[in-house]
Design a protein around this motif. Structure first.
Motif, PDB file in Angstrom:
ATOM      1  N   SER A   1       0.834  -1.285  -0.061  1.00 52.04           N
ATOM      2  CA  SER A   1      -0.042  -0.072  -0.080  1.00 52.04           C
ATOM      3  C   SER A   1       0.975   1.400  -0.058  1.00 52.04           C
ATOM      4  CB  SER A   1      -0.879   0.164   1.427  1.00 52.04           C
ATOM      5  OG  SER A   1      -1.866  -0.931   1.220  1.00 52.04           O
TER       6      SER A   1
ATOM      7  N   GLU B   1       1.073   4.247  -2.821  1.00 53.28           N
ATOM      8  CA  GLU B   1       0.399   5.537  -2.559  1.00 53.28           C
ATOM      9  C   GLU B   1       1.551   6.617  -2.562  1.00 53.28           C
ATOM     10  OE1 GLU B   1      -0.876   5.005   1.456  1.00 53.28           O
ATOM     11  OE2 GLU B   1      -2.603   3.823   1.023  1.00 53.28           O
TER      12      GLU B   1
ATOM     13  N   ASP C   1       1.715   9.745  -5.370  1.00 53.35           N
ATOM     14  CA  ASP C   1       0.470   9.589  -6.247  1.00 53.35           C
ATOM     15  C   ASP C   1       0.639   8.444  -7.148  1.00 53.35           C
ATOM     16  OD1 ASP C   1      -0.653  11.767  -4.875  1.00 53.35           O
ATOM     17  OD2 ASP C   1       0.344  13.307  -6.364  1.00 53.35           O
ATOM     18  N   GLY C   2       1.224   7.320  -6.777  1.00 48.97           N
ATOM     19  CA  GLY C   2       1.185   6.084  -7.616  1.00 48.97           C
ATOM     20  C   GLY C   2       2.274   6.174  -8.818  1.00 48.97           C
TER      21      GLY C   2
END
Length: 279
Positions: free
Chosen positions: A58, A62, A65-66
């Motif tokens: 995760s 994240e 912003d990926g």
């Protein structure tokens, strides 16, 4: 008989040592990717702690912003398209060197062999200067175009073409009225499929792991491949220790496409590597 068993045992021991040596880093990576930052430094390297893989994944998704997935897509484009198109170019060149005669062919092939001896890092700066002349620096094409040229693949394609494509089959196709392009595309290329897959694997691995050329050519993070993106995260580990788990988890994810490609295409690769070994 005893000496034969001893020599076989020595070979097996050496192979076992080499296997362990190659698998140890990947094994450590697998263990480390499941740990939180405190557990990473507080537990043995080859032991599990509290399972934290989901949280690490995760965090990778994240961060920025990926941006990691943008790097992943970039690497797939650079390596996938580059290996597919570059492999086809190499197979065509190797086929031409093997099946056609023209003036200066062997001298030109000697130049190709010289290209095999030149390390790719030595060509990065000249390529940068050439790209800067035509305004390709910091673009997708600055990394993609050089990946299409691979002298070793041309050499390998010539060797494999001599083992896979009999001259009699080409003559039969020409006698039936097929032109040279159709003969290559419809007759020779299907016979060279194992050779093409072998070259594809070599080039895919090389482009996927390519680091220095993107480092020289690119400054826009959105164009980074995984190798350069993970390096940019790794440079921040000293100031921000939490990046350690991001780099480790991202490195584990970066290995997945290489494993999948080899597993899915290994039967072609094995056939390609043994072509011409038995006459």
């Amino acid at each position: 008989m005893t000496s034969r068993l001893m020599s076989r045992g020595a070979v097996n021991v050496l192979l076992l040592i080499a296997t362990v040596y190659m698998l140890l880093p990947l094994t450590w990576l697998l263990f480390a990717a499941t740990k939180s930052l405190p557990d990473l430094y507080a537990t043995p390297g080859f032991a599990f702690a509290d399972l934290n893989l989901g949280a690490n994944l995760s965090a990778v998704a994240e961060e920025g912003d990926g941006v990691f997935f943008r790097w992943y897509l970039n690497s797939l484009l650079y390596a996938g398209l580059g290996a597919a198109l570059g492999g086809l170019i190499s197979v065509a060149c190797g086929y031409a060197f093997d099946k056609y005669d023209w003036r200066g062919k062997e001298k030109l092939f000697g130049v190709v062999l010289l290209g095999v001896l030149v390390p790719t890092t030595a060509t990065a700066v000249p390529l940068y200067l050439l790209a800067s002349k035509i305004d390709l620096v910091n673009t997708f094409w600055a990394v993609f175009i050089p990946s299409l040229v691979h002298p070793f693949s041309v050499y390998l394609a010539r060797v494999l073409s001599s083992g896979y494509v009999p001259g009699e089959v080409l003559e039969a196709a020409r006698s039936d009225g097929a032109g040279e392009v159709r003969t290559f595309a419809s007759v020779a290329l299907p016979m060279l499929t194992p050779a093409y897959v072998t070259i594809f694997l070599f080039q895919f691995t090389g482009i996927w792991n390519n680091f220095f050329l993107p480092l020289v050519m690119l400054s826009d993070q959105r164009l980074f491949p995984l190798s350069l993106g993970l390096y940019s995260w790794n440079t921040q580990v000293t100031a921000f220790p939490e990046y350690s788990t991001l780099v480790i988890t991202g490195s584990l994810l970066s290995v997945v496409p290489l494993l999948l490609v080899f597993v899915l295409l290994q039967r072609f690769w094995r056939a390609g590597m043994t072509a011409g070994s038995v006459k």
